[in-house]
Design a protein around this motif. Structure first.
Motif, PDB file in Angstrom:
ATOM      1  N   GLY A   1     123.771  -3.921  46.507  1.00 12.32           N
ATOM      2  CA  GLY A   1     124.557  -3.577  44.714  1.00 12.32           C
ATOM      3  C   GLY A   1     123.789  -4.078  44.332  1.00 12.32           C
ATOM      4  O   GLY A   1     123.154  -4.178  43.072  1.00 12.32           O
ATOM      5  N   ARG A   2     125.126  -5.504  43.771  1.00 14.15           N
ATOM      6  CA  ARG A   2     124.900  -6.291  43.179  1.00 14.15           C
ATOM      7  C   ARG A   2     123.595  -7.539  43.084  1.00 14.15           C
ATOM      8  O   ARG A   2     123.657  -8.315  41.998  1.00 14.15           O
ATOM      9  CB  ARG A   2     126.136  -6.782  43.084  1.00 14.15           C
ATOM     10  CG  ARG A   2     127.463  -6.230  43.336  1.00 14.15           C
ATOM     11  CD  ARG A   2     129.194  -7.159  43.313  1.00 14.15           C
ATOM     12  NE  ARG A   2     128.642  -8.055  44.146  1.00 14.15           N
ATOM     13  CZ  ARG A   2     128.972  -7.948  44.916  1.00 14.15           C
ATOM     14  NH1 ARG A   2     129.712  -6.827  45.705  1.00 14.15           N
ATOM     15  NH2 ARG A   2     129.402  -9.197  46.427  1.00 14.15           N
ATOM     16  N   GLU A   3     123.396  -8.027  44.109  1.00 15.63           N
ATOM     17  CA  GLU A   3     123.173  -8.964  44.665  1.00 15.63           C
ATOM     18  C   GLU A   3     120.701  -8.700  45.047  1.00 15.63           C
ATOM     19  O   GLU A   3     120.261  -9.753  44.506  1.00 15.63           O
ATOM     20  CB  GLU A   3     123.171  -9.850  45.020  1.00 15.63           C
ATOM     21  CG  GLU A   3     124.478 -10.393  45.374  1.00 15.63           C
ATOM     22  CD  GLU A   3     125.120 -11.341  43.776  1.00 15.63           C
ATOM     23  OE1 GLU A   3     123.398 -12.350  43.754  1.00 15.63           O
ATOM     24  OE2 GLU A   3     125.587 -11.873  43.627  1.00 15.63           O
ATOM     25  N   VAL A   4     120.385  -7.357  44.810  1.00 17.99           N
ATOM     26  CA  VAL A   4     119.271  -7.511  46.219  1.00 17.99           C
ATOM     27  C   VAL A   4     118.174  -6.433  45.069  1.00 17.99           C
ATOM     28  O   VAL A   4     119.376  -4.802  45.170  1.00 17.99           O
ATOM     29  CB  VAL A   4     120.161  -7.001  47.624  1.00 17.99           C
ATOM     30  CG1 VAL A   4     118.336  -6.733  48.279  1.00 17.99           C
ATOM     31  CG2 VAL A   4     120.282  -8.316  47.853  1.00 17.99           C
ATOM     32  N   GLY A   5     117.479  -6.415  45.558  1.00 14.32           N
ATOM     33  CA  GLY A   5     116.734  -5.527  44.859  1.00 14.32           C
ATOM     34  C   GLY A   5     115.518  -5.044  46.940  1.00 14.32           C
ATOM     35  O   GLY A   5     115.355  -5.780  46.624  1.00 14.32           O
ATOM     36  N   PHE A   6     114.305  -4.040  46.535  1.00 16.46           N
ATOM     37  CA  PHE A   6     113.584  -3.792  47.034  1.00 16.46           C
ATOM     38  C   PHE A   6     112.508  -3.187  47.225  1.00 16.46           C
ATOM     39  O   PHE A   6     112.864  -1.571  46.668  1.00 16.46           O
ATOM     40  CB  PHE A   6     114.492  -2.871  48.939  1.00 16.46           C
ATOM     41  CG  PHE A   6     116.156  -3.613  48.774  1.00 16.46           C
ATOM     42  CD1 PHE A   6     115.441  -4.456  50.534  1.00 16.46           C
ATOM     43  CD2 PHE A   6     116.697  -3.272  48.599  1.00 16.46           C
ATOM     44  CE1 PHE A   6     116.963  -4.740  50.019  1.00 16.46           C
ATOM     45  CE2 PHE A   6     117.922  -3.282  48.846  1.00 16.46           C
ATOM     46  CZ  PHE A   6     118.557  -3.878  50.534  1.00 16.46           C
ATOM     47  N   VAL A   7     111.379  -3.926  47.044  1.00 18.02           N
ATOM     48  CA  VAL A   7     110.253  -2.841  47.310  1.00 18.02           C
ATOM     49  C   VAL A   7     109.775  -2.821  48.778  1.00 18.02           C
ATOM     50  O   VAL A   7     109.664  -3.878  49.237  1.00 18.02           O
ATOM     51  CB  VAL A   7     109.198  -3.540  46.427  1.00 18.02           C
ATOM     52  CG1 VAL A   7     107.762  -2.210  46.040  1.00 18.02           C
ATOM     53  CG2 VAL A   7     109.811  -3.777  44.564  1.00 18.02           C
ATOM     54  N   PHE A   8     109.359  -1.472  48.893  1.00 15.30           N
ATOM     55  CA  PHE A   8     109.134  -1.094  50.642  1.00 15.30           C
ATOM     56  C   PHE A   8     107.624  -0.074  50.378  1.00 15.30           C
ATOM     57  O   PHE A   8     106.968  -0.024  49.329  1.00 15.30           O
ATOM     58  CB  PHE A   8     109.957   0.245  50.545  1.00 15.30           C
ATOM     59  CG  PHE A   8     111.126  -0.012  51.092  1.00 15.30           C
ATOM     60  CD1 PHE A   8     111.528  -0.615  52.244  1.00 15.30           C
ATOM     61  CD2 PHE A   8     112.216  -0.291  49.959  1.00 15.30           C
ATOM     62  CE1 PHE A   8     113.352  -1.225  52.705  1.00 15.30           C
ATOM     63  CE2 PHE A   8     113.585   0.105  50.470  1.00 15.30           C
ATOM     64  CZ  PHE A   8     113.886  -0.756  51.533  1.00 15.30           C
ATOM     65  N   GLN A   9     106.822  -1.114  51.703  1.00 19.48           N
ATOM     66  CA  GLN A   9     105.329  -0.456  51.175  1.00 19.48           C
ATOM     67  C   GLN A   9     105.416   1.569  51.151  1.00 19.48           C
ATOM     68  O   GLN A   9     104.221   1.717  50.557  1.00 19.48           O
ATOM     69  CB  GLN A   9     104.712  -0.437  52.665  1.00 19.48           C
ATOM     70  CG  GLN A   9     103.450  -0.749  52.231  1.00 19.48           C
ATOM     71  CD  GLN A   9     103.253  -0.673  53.686  1.00 19.48           C
ATOM     72  OE1 GLN A   9     103.492  -1.117  55.245  1.00 19.48           O
ATOM     73  NE2 GLN A   9     101.632  -0.397  54.589  1.00 19.48           N
ATOM     74  N   SER A  10     106.383   2.172  51.499  1.00 14.36           N
ATOM     75  CA  SER A  10     105.968   3.385  52.021  1.00 14.36           C
ATOM     76  C   SER A  10     106.848   3.690  50.515  1.00 14.36           C
ATOM     77  O   SER A  10     107.121   5.190  50.107  1.00 14.36           O
ATOM     78  CB  SER A  10     106.993   4.190  53.010  1.00 14.36           C
ATOM     79  OG  SER A  10     108.337   3.852  52.671  1.00 14.36           O
TER      80      SER A  10
END
Length: 226
Positions: free
Chosen positions: A86-95
Protein backbone atom coordinates in the motif's frame (compact mmCIF):
# COMPACT_ATOMS: atom_id res chain seq x y z
CA UNK A 1 26.45 2.00 -4.89
CA UNK A 2 23.34 1.65 -7.00
CA UNK A 3 20.07 2.58 -5.35
CA UNK A 4 18.06 -0.62 -5.74
CA UNK A 5 14.37 -0.73 -4.93
CA UNK A 6 13.82 -4.45 -5.67
CA UNK A 7 16.28 -7.31 -5.19
CA UNK A 8 15.41 -10.92 -5.96
CA UNK A 9 17.83 -13.62 -4.84
CA UNK A 10 17.64 -17.22 -6.08
CA UNK A 11 13.87 -17.30 -6.47
CA UNK A 12 12.18 -20.60 -7.15
CA UNK A 13 8.47 -21.32 -7.35
CA UNK A 14 7.06 -24.83 -7.36
CA UNK A 15 3.34 -25.61 -7.38
CA UNK A 16 1.71 -28.97 -6.81
CA UNK A 17 -0.43 -30.55 -9.50
CA UNK A 18 -2.40 -33.75 -9.81
CA UNK A 19 0.53 -35.48 -11.50
CA UNK A 20 3.80 -34.03 -10.20
CA UNK A 21 5.27 -30.82 -8.78
CA UNK A 22 5.58 -28.12 -11.44
CA UNK A 23 8.61 -25.82 -11.35
CA UNK A 24 7.50 -22.37 -12.59
CA UNK A 25 10.61 -20.39 -11.60
CA UNK A 26 14.11 -21.80 -11.19
CA UNK A 27 16.86 -19.84 -9.38
CA UNK A 28 16.01 -16.33 -10.62
CA UNK A 29 18.03 -13.37 -9.34
CA UNK A 30 17.69 -9.74 -10.40
CA UNK A 31 18.19 -6.23 -9.01
CA UNK A 32 16.11 -3.24 -10.13
CA UNK A 33 17.33 0.32 -9.67
CA UNK A 34 15.08 3.04 -8.33
CA UNK A 35 13.55 5.17 -11.09
CA UNK A 36 14.47 2.72 -13.85
CA UNK A 37 12.26 0.89 -16.35
CA UNK A 38 12.47 -2.87 -16.88
CA UNK A 39 10.66 -5.16 -19.31
CA UNK A 40 10.22 -8.86 -18.57
CA UNK A 41 9.56 -10.68 -21.84
CA UNK A 42 9.08 -14.28 -22.87
CA UNK A 43 6.63 -16.80 -24.26
CA UNK A 44 3.40 -17.71 -22.49
CA UNK A 45 4.19 -20.09 -19.66
CA UNK A 46 7.78 -18.91 -19.29
CA UNK A 47 7.20 -17.67 -15.75
CA UNK A 48 7.24 -13.92 -16.32
CA UNK A 49 3.89 -13.15 -14.67
CA UNK A 50 4.81 -15.37 -11.73
CA UNK A 51 8.07 -13.46 -11.35
CA UNK A 52 6.18 -10.15 -11.42
CA UNK A 53 3.80 -11.41 -8.74
CA UNK A 54 6.70 -12.43 -6.50
CA UNK A 55 8.56 -9.15 -7.01
CA UNK A 56 5.40 -7.23 -6.09
CA UNK A 57 4.76 -9.27 -2.96
CA UNK A 58 1.46 -10.69 -4.23
CA UNK A 59 2.83 -14.21 -3.75
CA UNK A 60 5.75 -15.80 -1.91
CA UNK A 61 8.48 -17.95 -3.49
CA UNK A 62 9.05 -21.59 -2.64
CA UNK A 63 12.64 -20.60 -1.92
CA UNK A 64 14.75 -17.46 -2.23
CA UNK A 65 14.14 -13.89 -1.13
CA UNK A 66 12.62 -10.67 -2.44
CA UNK A 67 13.77 -7.39 -0.89
CA UNK A 68 11.20 -4.71 -1.71
CA UNK A 69 11.94 -1.14 -0.61
CA UNK A 70 14.42 -2.48 1.94
CA UNK A 71 12.06 -5.11 3.41
CA UNK A 72 12.49 -8.87 3.06
CA UNK A 73 9.00 -10.01 2.07
CA UNK A 74 9.49 -13.51 3.49
CA UNK A 75 10.07 -12.03 6.94
CA UNK A 76 6.70 -10.21 6.90
CA UNK A 77 3.24 -11.58 7.58
CA UNK A 78 0.41 -10.98 5.09
CA UNK A 79 -0.83 -7.84 6.85
CA UNK A 80 2.68 -6.39 6.87
CA UNK A 81 3.17 -7.23 3.19
CA UNK A 82 -0.17 -5.62 2.36
CA UNK A 83 0.85 -2.49 4.27
CA UNK A 84 4.17 -2.34 2.42
CA UNK A 85 2.42 -2.76 -0.95
CA UNK A 86 0.00 0.00 0.00
CA UNK A 87 2.88 2.38 0.71
CA UNK A 88 5.27 1.48 -2.08
CA UNK A 89 3.54 -0.34 -4.93
CA UNK A 90 1.06 0.36 -7.72
CA UNK A 91 -0.40 -2.27 -10.07
CA UNK A 92 -1.74 -2.19 -13.62
CA UNK A 93 -3.33 -5.43 -14.79
CA UNK A 94 -4.18 -6.58 -18.30
CA UNK A 95 -7.79 -7.13 -17.20
CA UNK A 96 -7.95 -3.61 -15.67
CA UNK A 97 -9.63 -4.91 -12.45
CA UNK A 98 -11.84 -1.87 -11.99
CA UNK A 99 -14.88 -2.15 -9.72
CA UNK A 100 -17.97 -2.13 -11.92
CA UNK A 101 -20.15 -0.56 -9.23
CA UNK A 102 -17.90 2.51 -8.92
CA UNK A 103 -17.47 5.42 -11.33
CA UNK A 104 -14.08 6.21 -12.84
CA UNK A 105 -13.60 8.89 -10.18
CA UNK A 106 -14.59 6.53 -7.35
CA UNK A 107 -12.25 3.79 -8.63
CA UNK A 108 -9.32 6.21 -8.49
CA UNK A 109 -10.44 7.58 -5.12
CA UNK A 110 -10.51 4.12 -3.51
CA UNK A 111 -6.79 3.68 -2.68
CA UNK A 112 -6.64 7.29 -1.50
CA UNK A 113 -9.58 6.76 0.84
CA UNK A 114 -8.00 3.57 2.16
CA UNK A 115 -4.98 5.70 3.07
CA UNK A 116 -7.21 8.24 4.82
CA UNK A 117 -6.48 11.04 2.36
CA UNK A 118 -8.86 13.94 3.03
CA UNK A 119 -8.23 15.24 -0.49
CA UNK A 120 -9.11 11.92 -2.18
CA UNK A 121 -11.76 13.38 -4.49
CA UNK A 122 -9.63 16.32 -5.56
CA UNK A 123 -6.55 14.18 -6.09
CA UNK A 124 -8.49 11.57 -8.09
CA UNK A 125 -9.94 14.29 -10.28
CA UNK A 126 -6.46 15.67 -10.98
CA UNK A 127 -5.21 12.21 -11.96
CA UNK A 128 -8.12 11.61 -14.32
CA UNK A 129 -7.44 14.98 -15.90
CA UNK A 130 -3.78 13.97 -16.24
CA UNK A 131 -4.75 10.83 -18.17
CA UNK A 132 -7.26 12.73 -20.33
CA UNK A 133 -10.46 11.43 -18.76
CA UNK A 134 -11.80 14.44 -16.87
CA UNK A 135 -14.99 14.37 -18.96
CA UNK A 136 -15.54 10.66 -18.18
CA UNK A 137 -15.12 10.84 -14.41
CA UNK A 138 -18.75 9.98 -13.65
CA UNK A 139 -18.90 7.07 -16.10
CA UNK A 140 -18.88 3.46 -14.95
CA UNK A 141 -16.34 0.95 -16.37
CA UNK A 142 -18.90 -0.67 -18.69
CA UNK A 143 -19.48 2.77 -20.24
CA UNK A 144 -15.78 3.14 -21.08
CA UNK A 145 -13.69 1.71 -23.90
CA UNK A 146 -10.82 -0.66 -23.16
CA UNK A 147 -8.28 2.12 -23.53
CA UNK A 148 -10.28 4.39 -21.24
CA UNK A 149 -10.56 1.66 -18.63
CA UNK A 150 -6.79 1.12 -18.77
CA UNK A 151 -6.21 4.85 -18.29
CA UNK A 152 -8.45 4.76 -15.21
CA UNK A 153 -6.44 1.79 -13.96
CA UNK A 154 -3.20 3.73 -14.48
CA UNK A 155 -4.59 6.77 -12.67
CA UNK A 156 -5.62 4.50 -9.79
CA UNK A 157 -2.18 2.84 -9.73
CA UNK A 158 -0.45 6.22 -9.44
CA UNK A 159 -2.96 7.60 -6.90
CA UNK A 160 -0.92 6.63 -3.84
CA UNK A 161 2.30 7.89 -5.48
CA UNK A 162 4.03 4.49 -5.42
CA UNK A 163 7.78 4.20 -5.65
CA UNK A 164 7.39 1.26 -8.01
CA UNK A 165 4.71 0.36 -10.57
CA UNK A 166 4.21 -3.22 -11.74
CA UNK A 167 2.27 -3.70 -14.97
CA UNK A 168 1.24 -7.09 -16.37
CA UNK A 169 0.61 -6.84 -20.12
CA UNK A 170 -0.68 -3.25 -19.83
CA UNK A 171 -1.32 -3.00 -23.57
CA UNK A 172 -2.30 -6.64 -24.16
CA UNK A 173 -6.04 -6.05 -24.60
CA UNK A 174 -5.72 -2.85 -26.61
CA UNK A 175 -5.43 -2.01 -30.30
CA UNK A 176 -2.07 -0.73 -31.53
CA UNK A 177 -2.93 2.99 -31.47
CA UNK A 178 -4.49 2.85 -28.01
CA UNK A 179 -1.62 0.71 -26.74
CA UNK A 180 0.83 3.34 -27.95
CA UNK A 181 -1.01 6.06 -26.03
CA UNK A 182 -1.02 3.91 -22.88
CA UNK A 183 2.72 3.31 -23.31
CA UNK A 184 3.34 7.04 -23.68
CA UNK A 185 1.38 7.68 -20.50
CA UNK A 186 3.29 5.08 -18.47
CA UNK A 187 6.69 6.41 -19.51
CA UNK A 188 5.67 10.04 -19.03
CA UNK A 189 4.61 9.30 -15.46
CA UNK A 190 7.80 7.26 -14.98
CA UNK A 191 9.90 10.28 -15.99
CA UNK A 192 7.88 12.94 -14.20
CA UNK A 193 7.52 11.11 -10.89
CA UNK A 194 10.67 8.98 -10.88
CA UNK A 195 8.51 5.88 -10.41
CA UNK A 196 10.27 2.59 -11.05
CA UNK A 197 8.46 0.78 -13.87
CA UNK A 198 8.47 -3.03 -14.19
CA UNK A 199 6.50 -4.43 -17.14
CA UNK A 200 5.57 -7.90 -18.30
CA UNK A 201 4.85 -7.66 -22.01
CA UNK A 202 4.68 -9.51 -25.32
CA UNK A 203 4.94 -6.15 -27.12
CA UNK A 204 8.44 -5.75 -28.55
CA UNK A 205 7.94 -2.01 -29.08
CA UNK A 206 6.95 -1.51 -25.46
CA UNK A 207 9.90 -3.58 -24.23
CA UNK A 208 12.28 -1.56 -26.44
CA UNK A 209 11.23 1.64 -24.68
CA UNK A 210 12.45 0.31 -21.33
CA UNK A 211 16.00 0.94 -20.15
CA UNK A 212 16.47 -2.80 -19.58
CA UNK A 213 14.85 -5.97 -20.85
CA UNK A 214 15.20 -9.50 -19.47
CA UNK A 215 14.09 -12.66 -21.22
CA UNK A 216 12.31 -15.47 -19.38
CA UNK A 217 12.49 -18.99 -20.76
CA UNK A 218 11.25 -22.11 -18.98
CA UNK A 219 11.34 -20.38 -15.61
CA UNK A 220 14.87 -18.99 -15.89
CA UNK A 221 16.30 -15.61 -16.85
CA UNK A 222 18.17 -15.58 -20.14
CA UNK A 223 20.33 -12.90 -21.75
CA UNK A 224 19.70 -9.31 -20.74
CA UNK A 225 19.64 -6.45 -23.25
CA UNK A 226 20.96 -3.13 -22.02
Amino acid sequence: MSDTVVIARHLSKVVTSSEAPLQILDDVSIAIERGSSLAIVGASGSGKSTLLSLLAGLDLPSSGDVILAGENLSALNEDQRASLRGREVGFVFQSFQLLDSLTALENVMLPLELHGRADARERAGELLQRVGLEARRQHYPQQLSGGEQQRVAIARAFASEPSILFADEPTGNLDAATGERISDLLFTLNRERGTTLVLVTHDARLAARCQRAVQMQAGRLQDENA
